[in-house]
Write an enzyme that holds these catalytic residues in place. Structure first.
Site, PDB file in Angstrom:
ATOM      1  N   CYS A   7      19.364  -0.119 -30.120  1.00 40.40           N
ATOM      2  CA  CYS A   7      20.092  -0.226 -31.388  1.00 40.40           C
ATOM      3  C   CYS A   7      19.424  -1.333 -32.198  1.00 40.40           C
ATOM      4  CB  CYS A   7      21.587  -0.472 -31.174  1.00 40.40           C
ATOM      5  SG  CYS A   7      22.035  -2.081 -30.493  1.00 40.40           S
ATOM      6  N   ARG A  13      25.893  -1.664 -29.457  1.00 41.86           N
ATOM      7  CA  ARG A  13      25.808  -0.291 -28.962  1.00 41.86           C
ATOM      8  C   ARG A  13      24.886  -0.112 -27.763  1.00 41.86           C
ATOM      9  NH1 ARG A  13      24.023   2.178 -34.451  1.00 41.86           N
ATOM     10  NH2 ARG A  13      23.024   0.131 -34.486  1.00 41.86           N
ATOM     11  N   ASP A 126      27.243   1.621 -36.142  1.00 42.68           N
ATOM     12  CA  ASP A 126      27.236   0.220 -35.731  1.00 42.68           C
ATOM     13  C   ASP A 126      28.618  -0.392 -35.986  1.00 42.68           C
ATOM     14  OD1 ASP A 126      26.723  -2.447 -35.176  1.00 42.68           O
ATOM     15  OD2 ASP A 126      24.892  -2.523 -36.380  1.00 42.68           O
TER      16      ASP A 126
END
Length: 166
Positions: A7, A13, A126
């Site tokens: 990420c 994440r 996100d």
């Protein structure tokens, strides 16, 4: 087999995906020696830091230990890992830009492409600038993606999500 989740900063994440995948594979009896799972970020801003405290807390509520230290993706990751899963379109574009060969680009996959229970999502958004709902959604999507990845890479296993029903 070696799997890498990526990420933007490696604090929400991708470390969650790393922890969830490790837990799910462990539940299937797969040892760390059989499958290596790691995570990294496109940027180096958080290198060496623990994941975001909110992600750690929400993950812990589901029984996940999200505690890997952030690191930036490295050149050798494209050689080492069999699969590199990006979390969103920007991550995917960045990964493709960093890859040097068609073989390396062929290892890059979008984690959301493996989701089966959330057809309205084509990325894992996100949650960094979101509230609790954003972290819960990210975890729901990542659990779904991990189940799909396991089904594709290890078709003789049957993952069971006993922690949380999406």
């Amino acid at each position: 087999m070696d799997i890498l989740f990526v990420c933007l900063g490696n604090i929400c994440r991708s470390p969650a995906a790393e922890a969830i995948m490790k837990e799910k594979l462990g539940q299937l009896g797969m040892a760390a020696a059989d499958v290596t799972v790691d995570s990294a970020g496109i940027g180096s801003w958080h290198e060496g830091q623990l994941p975001d405290r909110r992600m750690r807390s929400h993950g812990a509520d589901r029984g996940y230990d999200i505690s890997s230290r952030a690191r930036q993706i490295r050149r050798e990751d494209f050689e080492r890992f069999d699969y590199i899963f990006g979390m969103d379109h920007e991550n995917m574009a960045d990964l493709r830009r960093l890859a040097r060969t068609d073989e390396e680009r062929g290892k890059i996959l979008c984690a959301a492409d493996f989701m089966t229970r959330h057809p309205g999502y084509d990325t894992v958004p996100d949650p960094y600038y979101c509230g609790a709902d954003g972290f819960e959604l990210a975890l729901d999507l990542i659990e779904d993606a991990c189940d799909g990845i396991i089904a594709r890479l290890f078709p003789d296993t049957r993952p069971h999500d006993t922690r949380h029903n999406a």
